[in-house]
Design a protein around this motif. Structure first.
Motif, PDB file in Angstrom:
ATOM      1  N   LEU A 157       0.812  -1.214   0.000  1.00  0.00           N
ATOM      2  CA  LEU A 157       0.000   0.000   0.000  1.00  0.00           C
ATOM      3  C   LEU A 157       0.848   1.268   0.000  1.00  0.00           C
ATOM      4  CD1 LEU A 157      -2.792  -1.101   2.502  1.00  0.00           C
ATOM      5  CD2 LEU A 157      -2.955  -0.928   0.005  1.00  0.00           C
ATOM      6  N   SER A 158       2.137   1.105   0.216  1.00  0.00           N
ATOM      7  CA  SER A 158       3.064   2.235   0.180  1.00  0.00           C
ATOM      8  C   SER A 158       3.840   2.302  -1.137  1.00  0.00           C
ATOM      9  CB  SER A 158       4.068   2.126   1.335  1.00  0.00           C
ATOM     10  OG  SER A 158       3.402   2.100   2.576  1.00  0.00           O
ATOM     11  N   ALA A 159       3.698   1.282  -1.966  1.00  0.00           N
ATOM     12  CA  ALA A 159       4.411   1.196  -3.244  1.00  0.00           C
ATOM     13  C   ALA A 159       3.895   2.268  -4.217  1.00  0.00           C
ATOM     14  CB  ALA A 159       4.238  -0.198  -3.831  1.00  0.00           C
ATOM     15  N   PRO A 160       4.621   2.506  -5.315  1.00  0.00           N
ATOM     16  CA  PRO A 160       4.271   3.591  -6.239  1.00  0.00           C
ATOM     17  C   PRO A 160       2.836   3.590  -6.788  1.00  0.00           C
ATOM     18  CG  PRO A 160       6.456   2.806  -6.722  1.00  0.00           C
ATOM     19  CD  PRO A 160       5.890   1.893  -5.680  1.00  0.00           C
ATOM     20  N   GLY A 161       2.223   2.450  -7.010  1.00  0.00           N
ATOM     21  CA  GLY A 161       0.841   2.455  -7.490  1.00  0.00           C
ATOM     22  C   GLY A 161       0.738   2.667  -8.986  1.00  0.00           C
ATOM     23  N   PRO A 162      -0.370   3.154  -9.477  1.00  0.00           N
ATOM     24  CA  PRO A 162      -1.491   3.738  -8.730  1.00  0.00           C
ATOM     25  C   PRO A 162      -2.443   2.684  -8.174  1.00  0.00           C
ATOM     26  CG  PRO A 162      -1.971   3.857 -11.067  1.00  0.00           C
ATOM     27  CD  PRO A 162      -0.592   3.255 -10.933  1.00  0.00           C
ATOM     28  N   LEU A 163      -3.032   3.018  -7.043  1.00  0.00           N
ATOM     29  CA  LEU A 163      -4.001   2.173  -6.375  1.00  0.00           C
ATOM     30  C   LEU A 163      -5.228   2.993  -6.017  1.00  0.00           C
ATOM     31  CD1 LEU A 163      -1.612   0.476  -3.786  1.00  0.00           C
ATOM     32  CD2 LEU A 163      -2.493  -0.563  -5.888  1.00  0.00           C
ATOM     33  N   THR A 164      -6.343   2.307  -5.874  1.00  0.00           N
ATOM     34  CA  THR A 164      -7.551   2.892  -5.299  1.00  0.00           C
ATOM     35  C   THR A 164      -7.887   2.063  -4.074  1.00  0.00           C
ATOM     36  OG1 THR A 164      -8.382   3.632  -7.445  1.00  0.00           O
ATOM     37  CG2 THR A 164     -10.000   3.389  -5.670  1.00  0.00           C
ATOM     38  N   VAL A 165      -7.987   2.714  -2.922  1.00  0.00           N
ATOM     39  CA  VAL A 165      -8.304   2.016  -1.683  1.00  0.00           C
ATOM     40  C   VAL A 165      -9.673   2.460  -1.193  1.00  0.00           C
ATOM     41  CG1 VAL A 165      -7.656   1.694   0.739  1.00  0.00           C
ATOM     42  CG2 VAL A 165      -5.897   1.697  -1.028  1.00  0.00           C
ATOM     43  N   LEU A 166     -10.504   1.483  -0.929  1.00  0.00           N
ATOM     44  CA  LEU A 166     -11.822   1.709  -0.325  1.00  0.00           C
ATOM     45  C   LEU A 166     -11.621   1.504   1.163  1.00  0.00           C
ATOM     46  CD1 LEU A 166     -13.591  -0.498  -2.965  1.00  0.00           C
ATOM     47  CD2 LEU A 166     -13.459   2.003  -2.961  1.00  0.00           C
ATOM     48  N   ALA A 167     -11.546   2.598   1.894  1.00  0.00           N
ATOM     49  CA  ALA A 167     -11.092   2.564   3.276  1.00  0.00           C
ATOM     50  C   ALA A 167     -12.242   2.625   4.275  1.00  0.00           C
ATOM     51  CB  ALA A 167     -10.132   3.730   3.525  1.00  0.00           C
ATOM     52  N   PRO A 168     -12.522   1.501   4.946  1.00  0.00           N
ATOM     53  CA  PRO A 168     -13.523   1.539   6.017  1.00  0.00           C
ATOM     54  C   PRO A 168     -12.962   2.294   7.222  1.00  0.00           C
ATOM     55  CG  PRO A 168     -12.950  -0.739   5.409  1.00  0.00           C
ATOM     56  CD  PRO A 168     -11.987   0.169   4.727  1.00  0.00           C
ATOM     57  N   THR A 169     -13.787   3.089   7.833  1.00  0.00           N
ATOM     58  CA  THR A 169     -13.384   3.833   9.026  1.00  0.00           C
ATOM     59  C   THR A 169     -13.368   2.901  10.240  1.00  0.00           C
ATOM     60  OG1 THR A 169     -15.672   4.383   9.551  1.00  0.00           O
ATOM     61  CG2 THR A 169     -14.449   5.968   8.166  1.00  0.00           C
ATOM     62  N   ASP A 170     -12.816   3.404  11.328  1.00  0.00           N
ATOM     63  CA  ASP A 170     -12.843   2.644  12.583  1.00  0.00           C
ATOM     64  C   ASP A 170     -14.291   2.323  12.963  1.00  0.00           C
ATOM     65  OD1 ASP A 170     -10.054   2.753  12.772  1.00  0.00           O
ATOM     66  OD2 ASP A 170     -10.104   4.595  13.966  1.00  0.00           O
ATOM     67  N   ARG A 171     -15.173   3.265  12.730  1.00  0.00           N
ATOM     68  CA  ARG A 171     -16.596   3.050  13.039  1.00  0.00           C
ATOM     69  C   ARG A 171     -17.160   1.892  12.215  1.00  0.00           C
ATOM     70  NH1 ARG A 171     -21.415   7.592  12.838  1.00  0.00           N
ATOM     71  NH2 ARG A 171     -23.021   6.180  13.584  1.00  0.00           N
ATOM     72  N   ALA A 172     -16.764   1.794  10.943  1.00  0.00           N
ATOM     73  CA  ALA A 172     -17.220   0.687  10.094  1.00  0.00           C
ATOM     74  C   ALA A 172     -16.741  -0.649  10.644  1.00  0.00           C
ATOM     75  CB  ALA A 172     -16.734   0.890   8.663  1.00  0.00           C
ATOM     76  N   PHE A 173     -15.498  -0.697  11.117  1.00  0.00           N
ATOM     77  CA  PHE A 173     -14.980  -1.935  11.706  1.00  0.00           C
ATOM     78  C   PHE A 173     -15.738  -2.292  12.975  1.00  0.00           C
ATOM     79  CE2 PHE A 173     -11.270  -1.343   8.960  1.00  0.00           C
ATOM     80  CZ  PHE A 173     -10.998  -2.660   8.586  1.00  0.00           C
ATOM     81  N   ARG A 174     -16.158  -1.287  13.753  1.00  0.00           N
ATOM     82  CA  ARG A 174     -16.912  -1.557  14.991  1.00  0.00           C
ATOM     83  C   ARG A 174     -18.296  -2.139  14.699  1.00  0.00           C
ATOM     84  NH1 ARG A 174     -14.411   3.361  16.663  1.00  0.00           N
ATOM     85  NH2 ARG A 174     -16.289   4.537  16.176  1.00  0.00           N
ATOM     86  N   ARG A 175     -18.784  -1.960  13.475  1.00  0.00           N
ATOM     87  CA  ARG A 175     -20.099  -2.504  13.106  1.00  0.00           C
ATOM     88  C   ARG A 175     -20.052  -4.007  12.824  1.00  0.00           C
ATOM     89  NH1 ARG A 175     -22.347   0.952   8.389  1.00  0.00           N
ATOM     90  NH2 ARG A 175     -24.081  -0.490   8.645  1.00  0.00           N
ATOM     91  N   LEU A 176     -18.856  -4.576  12.701  1.00  0.00           N
ATOM     92  CA  LEU A 176     -18.735  -6.023  12.508  1.00  0.00           C
ATOM     93  C   LEU A 176     -19.160  -6.733  13.791  1.00  0.00           C
ATOM     94  CD1 LEU A 176     -15.275  -6.175  10.686  1.00  0.00           C
ATOM     95  CD2 LEU A 176     -17.521  -6.625   9.678  1.00  0.00           C
ATOM     96  N   PRO A 177     -19.545  -7.998  13.683  1.00  0.00           N
ATOM     97  CA  PRO A 177     -19.904  -8.743  14.903  1.00  0.00           C
ATOM     98  C   PRO A 177     -18.774  -8.717  15.931  1.00  0.00           C
ATOM     99  CG  PRO A 177     -20.543  -9.966  12.944  1.00  0.00           C
ATOM    100  CD  PRO A 177     -19.733  -8.789  12.466  1.00  0.00           C
ATOM    101  N   ALA A 178     -19.143  -8.701  17.191  1.00  0.00           N
ATOM    102  CA  ALA A 178     -18.166  -8.655  18.287  1.00  0.00           C
ATOM    103  C   ALA A 178     -17.124  -9.754  18.136  1.00  0.00           C
ATOM    104  CB  ALA A 178     -18.886  -8.784  19.632  1.00  0.00           C
ATOM    105  N   GLY A 179     -15.850  -9.372  18.307  1.00  0.00           N
ATOM    106  CA  GLY A 179     -14.760 -10.324  18.256  1.00  0.00           C
ATOM    107  C   GLY A 179     -14.185 -10.567  16.864  1.00  0.00           C
ATOM    108  N   THR A 180     -14.841 -10.070  15.829  1.00  0.00           N
ATOM    109  CA  THR A 180     -14.387 -10.320  14.458  1.00  0.00           C
ATOM    110  C   THR A 180     -13.014  -9.721  14.198  1.00  0.00           C
ATOM    111  OG1 THR A 180     -16.665 -10.404  13.642  1.00  0.00           O
ATOM    112  CG2 THR A 180     -14.930 -10.021  12.009  1.00  0.00           C
ATOM    113  N   VAL A 181     -12.838  -8.452  14.533  1.00  0.00           N
ATOM    114  CA  VAL A 181     -11.560  -7.795  14.268  1.00  0.00           C
ATOM    115  C   VAL A 181     -10.443  -8.469  15.051  1.00  0.00           C
ATOM    116  CG1 VAL A 181     -10.255  -5.636  14.487  1.00  0.00           C
ATOM    117  CG2 VAL A 181     -12.614  -5.590  13.652  1.00  0.00           C
TER     118      VAL A 181
END
Length: 167
Positions: free
Chosen positions: A55-79
């Motif tokens: 993700l630090s390499a020259p690219g180009p890349l497109t990243v669809l970035a979930p926020t911390d809040r999006a990760f908290r919406r996963l079922p408990a213990g998933t992350v």
């Protein structure tokens, strides 16, 4: 006011007052996400999956970035489970499902549903732009076109899971 209208209004205002052209971004995707403060879980997951160099390499890349809040919406213990070393392959599969190996800006997303190949070679995402808002597999892009030195980030409101496409 929709996000698209706000961007258009801001661009019109900047042009009216004679704002300077945008300066090339010097931070890469990882550095930009880390500096934003709302992607700490994503950064931790990228580190655990060994994907920070890619993700630090020259690219180009497109990243669809979930926020911390999006990760908290996963079922408990998933992350916590995904961050364990024994689940590295599964974590890599999920994270590479959020990355496209080319630069795609929001304006480039068509109004008809289109499949886009991700770096998760066995899966593609479904992208569509409706009423000026981009949707990816049912996730909503809440902030589009964050420019980086090696591509672009689009902030999304949920974590995408391969094989669990939503409309």
């Amino acid at each position: 006011m929709t996000l698209t209208k706000r961007f258009a209004l801001a661009a019109t205002f900047a042009a009216f007052i004679g704002a300077a052209p945008a300066v090339a971004q010097s931070r890469n995707i990882v550095e930009t996400a880390a500096a934003a403060g709302q992607f700490q879980t994503l950064i931790a997951a990228a580190k655990a999956a060994g994907l920070v160099p890619a993700l630090s390499a020259p690219g180009p890349l497109t990243v669809l970035a979930p926020t911390d809040r999006a990760f908290r919406r996963l079922p408990a213990g998933t992350v916590e489970s995904l961050l364990k070393p024994e689940n590295k392959a599964q974590l890599q599969a999920i994270l590479t499902y959020h990355v496209v190996g080319s630069r795609i800006e929001a304006k480039d997303v068509p109004h008809r549903p289109t499949l886009v190949q991700t770096l998760n070679s066995s899966n593609s995402i479904r992208a569509v732009r409706r009423n000026g808002i981009v949707h990816i597999d049912g996730a909503r892009v809440t902030k589009a076109d964050i420019n980086t030195s090696n591509g672009v980030i689009h902030v999304i409101d949920r974590v995408l899971i391969p094989g669990q496409r939503k409309r």
